[in-house]
Design an enzyme around this catalytic site. Structure first.
Site, mmCIF file in Angstrom:
data_model
loop_
_atom_site.group_PDB
_atom_site.id
_atom_site.type_symbol
_atom_site.label_atom_id
_atom_site.label_comp_id
_atom_site.label_asym_id
_atom_site.label_seq_id
_atom_site.Cartn_x
_atom_site.Cartn_y
_atom_site.Cartn_z
ATOM 1 N N GLU A 265 17.082 -39.751 -1.846
ATOM 2 C CA GLU A 265 16.095 -39.991 -0.782
ATOM 3 C C GLU A 265 15.588 -41.396 -1.019
ATOM 4 O O GLU A 265 14.934 -41.669 -2.026
ATOM 5 C CB GLU A 265 14.979 -38.938 -0.874
ATOM 6 C CG GLU A 265 14.049 -38.949 0.319
ATOM 7 C CD GLU A 265 12.822 -39.784 0.050
ATOM 8 O OE1 GLU A 265 12.814 -40.964 0.474
ATOM 9 O OE2 GLU A 265 11.887 -39.281 -0.574
ATOM 10 N N CYS A 302 6.872 -41.921 0.908
ATOM 11 C CA CYS A 302 8.140 -42.195 1.594
ATOM 12 C C CYS A 302 8.040 -41.897 3.082
ATOM 13 O O CYS A 302 8.867 -42.368 3.861
ATOM 14 C CB CYS A 302 9.267 -41.395 0.959
ATOM 15 S SG CYS A 302 8.863 -39.675 0.621
#
Length: 504
Positions: A265, A302
């Site tokens: 990720e 994020c």
């Protein structure tokens, strides 16, 4: 404050705490500096070989035993709650409330996976019964089940010292699947990583699972990470971090004699599309909501909504409201000196290509918010404007109308999230956008903010590259277990040789 936890500074290798001659020191936001042993290739080899040996037992263990182990880890983490909060706050600068919430998320997802394993639906069991009289050819008896893949390497994340690190989602889902785990701790919070490793080791001792099921290696160099992903017994890698670092590890995984999946990720700018009716009806509310999400945790999420798309009409009023909301914002401590430096570099990059709306000078390890503005045409012509700035920086992109908004949406790279701020009259435009947004992101939101990722069955935390390296996977939610399983089909197999979960 009296220190209640003093790290050993050692690695946990298959039940043994080991020191090495090479050392590094922590760089806490406040509080004492501690010394830690540096990892090396030999420790990686020992840990991975122990994980492979443990796999023969743990991979075949009952679902009930694996679930009990996950629950025990959660219990042991909670038993160390105050010490975890203290060392975590010292190392990262995060407030106690944030760390307490993240600890709850960490134990919650461990218990969620425990229940998911007990339920057994993830096994995707299938049975095609034999048809011996079928013409022109008989059909054999076929049974299918998901099986664990083997030892998994996990890299701790800098921005989530608990929920995405030592016992975070990657570790929890791999252990739930039946895969031993070797964790490379993040050097930004080595003490926090170590105390969680102690909790996992206590759970190992308490439940009697093989010691090689979990190892923890402190790592302050690229050598340990490289050795881990290149070890021939590692079968998959879980990673949360930067695009640059993740891509380097991804390439190493692909270049191995036996390529393995890399579940990275890697980041996102998480665009927010503000549609005209919503802007007219509640522009002030949206601006204030955006800036609150943008600056939450110093923007070190994020899912931080770093880009906002809005029509040229109304943009000035919107940006004025957003700027006013942030003008009195206090400095926030960033997780590491390196992250703070990267934030300043990213701000300089955007400042060289967009017009400042609110420009602040961040110094040292602290960060202040920034807002810049550009046109859709300039955004699409300059790839650098679409690169993530990890921190409280927002880029407002103006469009001339609906068609240009769709053109801009098509130009986006893969994202973790995209958000629609819309009211009922915006539905026709939103319908035109949806097929594009579904292709661009793993999660599409309406009238919310992407910061905050619910740990649940229906959550997807991933997306097309460069948001993640595997668009068919998620690192959050129960579907994350699929990353560490593979289907095995059994043909005409005697019942005595089938896995227990596949027998009638």
């Amino acid at each position: 404050m009296v220190m209640t936890y003093s790290p050993q500074g050692k690695h946990l290798i298959a039940g043994e705490w080991i020191a090495t001659d090479a050392k590094f020191t922590s760089s806490p936001a406040h509080g004492p500096v501690h010394e830690f042993s540096s990892g090396n290739v030999d420790l990686v080899d020992r840990a991975v070989k122990a994980a492979e040996e443990a796999f023969w037992t743990y991979g075949a263990a009952s679902r009930q035993d694996r679930a009990a182990f996950l629950d025990a880890i959660a219990d042991e983490i909670e038993a160390r709650a105050d010490a975890i909060t203290e060392i975590g706050a010292q190392e990262t600068g995060l407030p106690a409330a944030r760390l307490q919430g993240e600890r709850g998320r960490t134990t919650g997802q461990l218990r969620l996976f425990a229940q998911h394993v007990r339920d057994g639906e993830y096994l995707d069991r299938r049975h095609d019964k034999a048809l011996p009289d079928r013409q022109p050819l008989p059909r054999p008896d076929l049974r299918l089940i998901q099986r664990p893949i083997g030892p998994v390497a996990v890299f701790g994340a800098s921005n989530f010292p608990l929920a995405f690190s030592t016992a975070g989602g990657d570790t929890a889902s791999a252990l739930a699947a039946g895969c031993p785990v070797v964790v490379k701790g993040h050097p930004a919070h080595p003490g926090t990583g170590e105390i969680i490793a102690e909790a996992i080791f206590a759970a190992i001792t308490r439940t009697g699972v093989p010691a090689g099921v979990f190892s923890f290696i402190h790592g302050d160099s690229h050598e340990v990470g490289k050795a881990l992903v290149e070890h021939p017994l590692i079968k998959a890698v879980g990673f949360t971090g930067s695009l640059r670092g993740g891509r380097a590890l991804y390439d190493l995984c692909a270049a191995r004699p036996e390529p393995i999946p890399f579940f990275g990720e890697l980041g996102s700018i998480n665009p927010v599309f503000v549609l005209p009716a919503a802007l007219a009806a509640r522009g002030k509310q949206i601006a204030e909501g955006w800036t609150a999400s943008l600056t939450m945790g110093a923007g070190q999420f994020c899912t931080n909504p770093g880009m906002l798309v809005i029509s040229e009409e109304g943009a000035d009023e919107f940006t004025a409201t957003a700027s006013a909301a942030l003008k009195e914002a206090a400095e926030q401590v960033m997780l590491t000196d390196g992250i703070a430096h990267a934030y300043r570099d990213g701000t300089d990059r955007i400042a060289g290509a967009a017009r400042p709306v609110l420009a602040n000078d961040s110094r040292g390890r602290n960060a202040l918010p920034n807002i810049y503005q550009t046109s859709a045409a300039d955004f699409m012509a300059n790839h650098a404007l679409g690169e993530e700035v990890f921190g409280p920086l927002g880029l407002v992109v103006t469009v001339s109308g609906e068609d240009q908004m769709l053109e801009l949406a098509r130009s986006l790279e893969g994202q973790l999230t995209v958000t629609l701020q819309m009211d009922e009259p915006d539905t026709p435009t939103a319908r035109r956008l949806m097929p594009i947004l579904e292709r661009k992101a793993g999660r599409v939101l309406a009238n919310g903010w992407p910061t905050g990722v619910e740990v649940a069955d229906a959550m997807v935390h991933g997306g097309p590259y460069p948001a993640s390296t595997n668009f068919g996977a998620t690192s959050v939610g129960t579907m994350a277990i699929r990353r560490f399983l593979r289907p095995v089909s059994y043909q005409n197999m005697p019942a005595a040789l089938l896995p227990d979960d596949l027998r009638d």
